[in-house]
Design a protein around this motif. Structure first.
Motif, short mmCIF file in Angstrom:
data_model
loop_
_atom_site.label_atom_id
_atom_site.label_comp_id
_atom_site.label_asym_id
_atom_site.label_seq_id
_atom_site.Cartn_x
_atom_site.Cartn_y
_atom_site.Cartn_z
N SER A 1 -0.83 28.00 46.89
CA SER A 1 -1.60 28.59 45.57
C SER A 1 -0.43 28.44 44.36
N ARG A 2 -0.65 28.70 43.35
CA ARG A 2 0.46 28.64 42.34
C ARG A 2 -0.42 29.70 41.08
N TRP A 3 0.37 30.15 40.37
CA TRP A 3 -0.11 31.14 39.40
C TRP A 3 -0.02 30.28 37.94
N GLU A 4 -1.18 30.39 37.21
CA GLU A 4 -1.39 29.95 35.93
C GLU A 4 -1.80 30.86 34.88
N GLU A 5 -1.06 30.85 33.67
CA GLU A 5 -1.63 31.70 32.59
C GLU A 5 -3.07 31.52 32.06
N ARG A 6 -3.77 32.54 31.89
CA ARG A 6 -5.05 32.27 31.35
C ARG A 6 -4.98 32.94 29.82
N PRO A 7 -5.97 32.57 29.16
CA PRO A 7 -6.05 33.02 27.50
C PRO A 7 -6.31 34.71 27.65
N ARG A 8 -5.67 35.16 26.50
CA ARG A 8 -5.87 36.41 26.38
C ARG A 8 -7.40 36.75 26.13
N ASP A 9 -7.91 38.06 26.42
CA ASP A 9 -9.06 38.40 26.11
C ASP A 9 -9.54 39.20 25.30
N PRO A 10 -9.88 39.01 24.16
CA PRO A 10 -10.11 39.91 22.93
C PRO A 10 -11.02 40.96 23.28
N ALA A 11 -12.29 40.67 24.27
CA ALA A 11 -13.13 41.67 24.53
C ALA A 11 -12.36 42.84 25.21
N LEU A 12 -11.51 42.29 26.28
CA LEU A 12 -11.04 43.28 27.03
C LEU A 12 -9.99 44.18 26.35
N GLU A 13 -9.36 43.50 25.18
CA GLU A 13 -8.53 44.27 24.21
C GLU A 13 -9.54 45.59 23.39
N ALA A 14 -10.64 45.05 23.03
CA ALA A 14 -11.65 45.94 22.31
C ALA A 14 -11.96 46.90 23.21
N LEU A 15 -12.34 46.65 24.67
CA LEU A 15 -12.72 47.69 25.51
C LEU A 15 -11.56 48.81 25.54
N PHE A 16 -10.46 48.30 25.64
CA PHE A 16 -9.25 49.63 25.74
C PHE A 16 -9.03 50.22 24.47
N LEU A 17 -9.27 49.59 23.13
CA LEU A 17 -9.18 50.25 22.13
C LEU A 17 -10.46 51.39 21.88
N THR A 18 -11.65 51.08 22.51
CA THR A 18 -12.73 52.06 22.70
C THR A 18 -12.32 53.27 23.56
N LYS A 19 -11.73 52.88 24.67
CA LYS A 19 -11.31 53.90 25.64
C LYS A 19 -10.34 54.75 25.28
N LEU A 20 -9.35 54.04 24.31
CA LEU A 20 -8.41 54.92 23.71
C LEU A 20 -8.93 55.84 22.40
N MET A 21 -9.70 55.56 21.92
CA MET A 21 -10.46 56.13 20.91
C MET A 21 -11.10 57.37 21.42
N GLN A 22 -11.73 57.52 22.75
CA GLN A 22 -12.49 58.28 23.38
C GLN A 22 -11.31 59.34 24.18
N LYS A 23 -10.09 58.66 24.49
CA LYS A 23 -8.94 59.69 24.69
C LYS A 23 -8.43 60.52 23.48
N PHE A 24 -8.68 59.86 22.49
CA PHE A 24 -8.06 60.71 21.07
C PHE A 24 -9.36 61.68 20.46
N GLY A 25 -10.64 61.65 21.33
CA GLY A 25 -11.61 62.72 20.97
C GLY A 25 -12.99 62.17 20.54
N LEU A 26 -13.07 60.69 20.29
CA LEU A 26 -14.14 60.33 19.85
C LEU A 26 -15.24 60.34 21.03
N THR A 27 -16.47 59.90 20.90
CA THR A 27 -17.66 59.73 21.84
C THR A 27 -17.71 58.28 22.05
N GLU A 28 -18.29 57.92 23.16
CA GLU A 28 -18.26 56.34 23.37
C GLU A 28 -19.18 55.68 22.27
N ALA A 29 -20.20 56.46 21.73
CA ALA A 29 -21.16 55.91 20.68
C ALA A 29 -20.32 55.73 19.58
#
Length: 379
Positions: free
Chosen positions: A215-243
């Motif tokens: 096997s070998r490791w190859e780069e995959r494209p960055r995932d904008p949806a995954l970045e957005a998911l962690f931004l929403t999780k960070l906002m919840q860490k900072f006190g907002l609701t999921e909605a």
């Protein structure tokens, strides 16, 4: 022991699932934001990779070492209460009733927190990544750079009948065949705000050879949806609701300005039609979209210190290939460092150039290639 075709099937399924995720519509966002789409906590550490005798451990640069736990970074501020009843890290105002908002440039999004400094938010960011199952590889409040180690999203492993039975005993043997890492850039914004961006990097293990035992490791494209998911999780860490966090993401404010190439000085530079504060942030985000890694930055001098990033070499150094008995060329030197300079040309125009150690515009082919890449990313 080499990975089997069954493990490759898990990898293929994970890649397919990620490929179907986009930011195109609310239904897709709601699916992706389900709590079971990410699980980095269940991934154990990779076996330690023994260092061959002809190699030495690279000394840790003290610029990237976190300060002692008892060293105050500005103190944890008292949370404000919004009209909606949230206890939030941000300071609510007429424009931002929740004390924060999201801005975007193309498919890149970042969080703007009102009334807080990077020093005040840094401890919460450390907790955030640790709570989500990551180890911090770079933790540098002085430069506003935070990098996680490579980790596996265990939620990408198909939950089939075999794993639900035999896998309960040997679940550690299952692998999605992918690894993710995240870079957080924290910048001091205008009007007492803090800008926080999250950038995803990914690698995928591909089976090779006729019998698929290597096997070998190859780069995959960055995932904008995954970045957005962690931004929403960070906002919840900072006190907002999921909605609330999802709504702020949907209502992201566009923050774009054209970049034009100026060749009047005998070498290419870029002109951005915006103030230094906004240009500084956008250039950092643009560099993250290329294969150049920001190793350090000095906002007072307007300098980003960047080098070409080889993700496979980084994975190798992290030890994830140790179980595959990978042996590569250990004599490869770190990538050349370049200095990307951001400086004001007026109240509404900012110049971006690659410069040498003396601050003069670098007209080498590599430097001009960086300018060309930045021009593409900023438009």
């Amino acid at each position: 022991m080499k990975r089997s075709a069954l493990s490759l099937h898990a990898t293929r399924m994970a890649a397919l699932a990620l490929a179907l995720v986009t930011l195109a519509g609310c239904d897709t966002l709601n699916d992706w934001f389900a709590s079971d789409r990410v699980n980095y906590k269940g991934a154990g550490s990779a076996p330690a990779l023994a260092v061959p005798g002809d190699l030495t451990t690279t000394p840790t640069d003290q610029r990237y070492v976190a300060p002692p736990a008892n060293l105050a970074l500005g103190g944890s501020p008292q949370r404000a209460v919004t009209a909606a009843g949230n206890s939030t890290e941000g300071q609510p105002n007429a424009q931002d009733p929740l004390g924060m908002h999201i801005e975007r440039d193309g498919d890149r999004r970042w969080l703007v927190v009102d009334g807080r400094t990077p020093e005040q938010l840094w401890p919460q960011l450390q907790e955030f990544w640790q709570e989500n199952g990551f180890v911090l590889k770079t933790d540098a409040p002085a430069t506003g750079i935070m990098n996680t180690d490579w980790a596996e999203n265990r939620a990408n492993i198909p939950d089939d009948w075999f794993r639900r039975t035999v896998g309960k005993v040997i679940d550690f043997a299952y692998s999605s065949g992918t690894r993710d890492s995240f870079r957080t850039l924290v910048s001091r914004g205008p009007a007492d705000t803090t800008d926080i961006s999250i950038t995803h990097s990914a690698m995928e293990e591909m089976l090779t050879g006729q019998d698929k035992t290597s096997s070998r490791w190859e780069e995959r494209p960055r995932d904008p949806a995954l970045e957005a998911l962690f931004l929403t999780k960070l906002m919840q860490k900072f006190g907002l609701t999921e909605a609330q966090s999802k709504q702020l993401l949907t209502d992201a404010r566009p923050a774009t300005a054209p970049a034009t190439i100026d060749q009047s000085a005998g070498a290419s530079t870029l002109d951005l039609q915006e103030s230094f504060d906004r240009a500084w942030l956008r250039v950092g985000l643009a560099l993250d979209r290329t294969n150049f890694t920001v190793d350090n930055r000095d906002r007072s001098k307007g300098i980003y210190y960047v080098r070409y990033a080889d993700s496979m070499q980084e994975l190798k150094k992290e030890g994830l290939l140790g179980k595959l008995f990978y042996s590569g060329n250990s004599s490869k030197k770190p990538g050349q460092e370049f200095l990307v300079n951001v400086r004001s040309k007026g109240e509404t125009v900012t110049q971006v150039a690659v410069v040498d150690a003396n601050g003069q515009v670098d007209n080498s082919s590599d430097a001009q290639r960086i300018v060309t890449l930045l021009h593409a990313q900023l438009n």
